[in-house]
Design a protein around this motif. Structure first.
Motif: not given
Length: 288
Positions: A79-87
């Motif tokens: 996902t290119g870091g999409l989920l990590q953006a919510a960390m």
């Protein structure tokens, strides 16, 4: 303990602080990304080193995804870091979640979440840390006096959130000692019962978990009083926790704690071994 402490029902912080909305939205996003990538829940579970039931719970917004999971899911789904953006939001939500439990239980929930060891003996029902979502909902739905739907869903979500202890690293030492009647009672009906037994098998096979059953044919028993928990907080001495009809007690006096420790040790020696316990559960599943 006062009536106010027993009946405390504060505003639902999981809604008022946006936590529930965050996890529902994140769960929907995860499901969309997984399906777009053509992966099943089982395949994503394998790629992120967790159980399929956890993926399902996260997608439904009833379990909190750990920051480490978001990193692995991002890689697996490309996902290119999409989920990590919510960390950062997830970390903040985890901190807020520690205040979601009823007042009389809140201190222990905080201690439990940070424990390095937990030893739990249960006489009436599957312990909350081992319950499936459906089993927990059946428990709260059947409780008397009746709970309203909002309270039921809040308590189910809180109970599922506690199970993040299985995802911690370093992993805590966990042991569960259940009376055989607990496994025989089909709370929620046949399908819920089957799923709950399968959950016990999965948890019982974890490296840091010891699951044992005290069979009903034992002619000796050192603890016929009630369920209890032995907890070792990080950097502190072992304590004992008891809870009866909403009356919670955290025991720290060494002499009193030793009584529970001795009882638990004797029962473990009398109970089925972890391997024998898993074999018993498999046999029960085959008979359903």
């Amino acid at each position: 303990m006062t009536n106010t402490q027993r009946e405390e029902r504060p505003e639902r912080p999981t809604e008022s602080d946006g936590t529930a909305h965050l996890f529902r939205a994140l769960g929907k996003q995860l499901k969309f990304l997984r399906e777009r990538a053509g992966m099943s829940q089982k395949e994503l579970a394998t790629a992120t080193h967790c159980g399929e039931d956890l993926i399902s719970a996260i997608e439904r917004g009833v379990r909190t995804p750990q920051p480490e999971f978001l990193v692995l899911a991002d890689r697996a789904l490309n996902t290119g870091g999409l989920l990590q953006a919510a960390m950062e939001e997830v970390r903040d939500a985890i901190k807020r979640a520690r205040t979601r439990h009823p007042g009389w239980f809140r201190d222990f929930a905080r201690t439990e979440a940070e424990a390095v060891a937990l030893h739990i003996y249960s006489t009436q029902a599957i312990p909350g840390l081992l319950q499936t979502e459906e089993y927990a909902r059946a428990v709260f739905t059947q409780r008397r006096p009746l709970l309203d739907e909002q309270t039921i869903e809040k308590r189910v979500a809180d109970r599922m959130a506690r199970q993040q202890i299985f995802e911690r690293w370093p992993a805590p030492t966990l042991s569960f000692l259940l009376e055989e009647t607990v496994l025989q009672r089909p709370i929620g009906g046949r399908d819920v019962h089957r799923a709950q037994l399968q959950r016990l098998l999965a948890v019982g096979r974890m490296r840091n978990v010891e699951l044992q059953v005290m069979t009903t044919d034992r002619s000796e028993h050192p603890s016929l009083d009630a369920s209890f928990t032995l907890v070792t907080p990080r950097g502190r001495q072992e304590a004992a926790y008891t809870e009866t009809y909403g009356h919670a007690r955290l025991i720290t006096d060494p002499a009193e704690v030793r009584v529970f420790t001795e009882r638990f040790g004797i029962m473990r020696a009398q109970a089925l071994s972890p391997r024998e316990t898993l074999m018993l559960i498999e046999k029960m599943l085959g008979e359903l």
